[in-house]
Each structure stands twice: as C-alpha cells, then as structure tokens.
Design a protein around this motif. Structure first.
Motif, PDB file in Angstrom:
ATOM      1  N   UNK A 161      16.653   9.287   5.850  1.00  0.00           N
ATOM      2  CA  UNK A 161      17.093   9.441   4.489  1.00  0.00           C
ATOM      3  C   UNK A 161      18.414   8.530   4.159  1.00  0.00           C
ATOM      4  N   UNK A 162      18.317   7.719   2.955  1.00  0.00           N
ATOM      5  CA  UNK A 162      19.210   6.702   2.763  1.00  0.00           C
ATOM      6  C   UNK A 162      20.716   6.825   3.241  1.00  0.00           C
ATOM      7  N   UNK A 163      21.218   8.174   2.731  1.00  0.00           N
ATOM      8  CA  UNK A 163      22.705   8.376   2.948  1.00  0.00           C
ATOM      9  C   UNK A 163      22.803   8.606   4.269  1.00  0.00           C
ATOM     10  N   UNK A 164      21.950   9.166   4.882  1.00  0.00           N
ATOM     11  CA  UNK A 164      22.309   9.650   6.491  1.00  0.00           C
ATOM     12  C   UNK A 164      22.165   8.014   7.217  1.00  0.00           C
ATOM     13  N   UNK A 165      21.313   7.383   7.016  1.00  0.00           N
ATOM     14  CA  UNK A 165      20.907   6.362   7.751  1.00  0.00           C
ATOM     15  C   UNK A 165      22.257   5.139   7.699  1.00  0.00           C
ATOM     16  N   UNK A 225      26.723   4.478  12.136  1.00  0.00           N
ATOM     17  CA  UNK A 225      27.064   3.344  12.745  1.00  0.00           C
ATOM     18  C   UNK A 225      26.204   2.521  13.378  1.00  0.00           C
ATOM     19  N   UNK A 226      25.023   2.689  13.900  1.00  0.00           N
ATOM     20  CA  UNK A 226      24.037   1.954  14.493  1.00  0.00           C
ATOM     21  C   UNK A 226      23.458   0.988  13.500  1.00  0.00           C
ATOM     22  N   UNK A 227      23.287   1.339  12.205  1.00  0.00           N
ATOM     23  CA  UNK A 227      22.764   1.064  10.959  1.00  0.00           C
ATOM     24  C   UNK A 227      23.390  -0.220  10.756  1.00  0.00           C
TER      25      UNK A 227
END
Length: 274
Positions: free
Chosen positions: A246-250, A254-256
């Motif tokens: 899900x965009x907001x969660x991803x 921090x890994x993103x």
C-alpha cells in the motif's frame, strides 16, 4: 540496515523460487548494422521466475527496450539464447503479451471493441470472451466506459484499456515497456497502484522496463540494473518490502528510501526518490 535481509514471503512467492524460470536470457548479444556497427547488448544474463515482478533500470540507450523486444520475439539477436517457459524464442508467442508506451488503440472502435480485438483475431469463443471482458473492465476501473471511444478517455484510461487488450489474451508473461512514461507524475503514480493491484490479483510474470527508480522499487520483487551501451546486467537488487503493498505504508518504510538511495547510486543520480 541490510537490504538483502530476508522478509516474510507469501506461499505464492516462495513457490517461484523452486520452479523453472519463466524467462531465461543467456549471454545475449545484439548489434545493429549501419554506417558503423553498433553493439547494443553484450553478454546479457537474466532470469525471471514464474509470477515474479522484475523491473529493468538503466541509462537511456542501454538496450532495455531492445532486450524486452528480444524476449517478446519481435527483434532478432546475434548471439546467446533466450528461452520462455524452457522453449527457445523464435518469434512472437501467445504466451507473451507486450504493452508499449503508446496505447495503440484504434480510434474508430469503442473501449470494449478495442479490448476484444486481439482475442477475436485469435478466434477466442464469444461465450468465453464476454465474461472475461466484463471482469477486466471491472478490474481495470473501466466499467461504464465500455462504449466510449479513445478520444473520450483520459491518457491513463486509454493505457488501462491497452493493458486490458493484452490481458484479454490470457498471456502467462507480461512485458511492459515504459507503459506510463508519457503520463504526468500524478497519473503515473495512480496507475502504478492500479498495476500492482491487478498483478496481485492475476499474478502473471511481469518484466517491466522503466526509467523511474521509485516505480521499480514500489512494484518489483527484484530490480535489474543495466550498464550504458553496450548494455549488460551490472546489479540485481532483491526488494524485500512486504506484499500486498500500500503506497502510504511502503513509502513510510525506511527500506523504501534505502532501496531508492542504493539504486540511485548505481544509476549515478541523486537519491531524491523521483
């Protein structure tokens, strides 16, 4: 943080690790003749597992699109070998669907007629095609627009219809060459979410060519980085962000940001996430 550290995987993801590759590219060489010989690809090796989502990043002119067309059976090559489902690629195959940057929709046909065109050319039975198209228009967010013509749609909707035209053929493998590259950033972000949702529902094998590092990280199980011409694979980064995404969660993970920074460094650009 170690970006290669393992993370929980679904049973479907785990299954891809033991299956035979859906796509195998072995030591592929491609040259173009002209006033002088241009070497586009040199000793390219790449494997994609069934149901895996892999993105290819690289500088302009490195041969990303050429590689995609070779896998699709649309472009010949001079050396090495390409296999799809363990069979040597000798030309276009019904197992493979290709989505290009341009939607290629026929302006005189409606959305429904455009989406059905390829399937009808392959003489898919009407009784089988009708429910499939109804499901696809729902999945692609095109319900209510079946009788519209391309000029009546936004760029994003035209591109979704073009994807639907390919999905109507039930390809096992989906090759995508910058499918949202001509769209504005907001529409592109929205369609990335839609593409991810569709993939999570249908789970085709996907090989995507993109110039967007953020797009590659958000969508992919693995990102392949190519060198400048002649193109060769210089790095593969496994993306261990959890699915479903899900965009907001991803983007809050921090890994993103770390993946974007790592890939930006490999690509020689600033890690601004855009």
């Amino acid at each position: 943080m170690n970006l290669a550290s393992p993370s929980p995987q679904t049973s479907a993801t785990r299954a891809t690790s033991t299956a035979a590759p859906a796509i195998e590219v072995r030591q592929v060489l491609k040259t173009f003749a002209g006033k002088q010989l241009v070497k586009a690809l040199e000793e390219v090796d790449l494997t994609v597992a069934p149901r895996e989502f892999v993105s290819i990043l690289g500088p302009s002119g490195c041969g990303k699109s050429t590689l995609l067309r070779i896998v699709a059976g649309l472009t010949p090559y001079q050396g090495g070998q390409v296999l799809v489902n363990q069979r040597v690629v000798k030309g276009p195959s019904p197992e493979i669907g290709v989505v290009f940057q341009s939607s290629n929709m026929l302006p005189w046909l409606t959305v429904a007629q455009n989406m059905a065109l390829g399937a009808k050319l392959r003489k898919l039975p009407e009784a089988e095609l009708a429910p499939k198209l109804a499901q696809l228009t729902e999945t692609l967010g095109l319900k209510g627009f079946e009788n519209h013509h391309p000029h009546q749609l936004s760029g994003g909707m035209r591109q979704r219809a073009a994807i639907g035209q390919i999905l109507a053929l039930d390809p096992q493998i989906l090759l995508m060459d910058e499918p949202f590259g001509a769209l504005d950033a907001l529409t592109r972000d929205r369609l990335n979410v839609e593409l991810l949702r569709i993939w999570q529902e249908l789970r085709q094998t996907v090989l995507l060519v993109t110039h967007s590092i953020a797009e590659a990280v958000f969508l992919s199980d693995r990102v392949v980085v190519m060198s400048g011409r002649p193109g060769r694979v210089i790095e593969e980064i496994k993306i261990t962000l959890p699915r479903p995404r899900h965009p907001a969660e991803i983007k809050a993970d921090p890994r993103y940001g770390e993946y974007i920074a790592q890939l930006s460094s490999l690509m020689g650009v600033f890690a601004d996430g855009h």
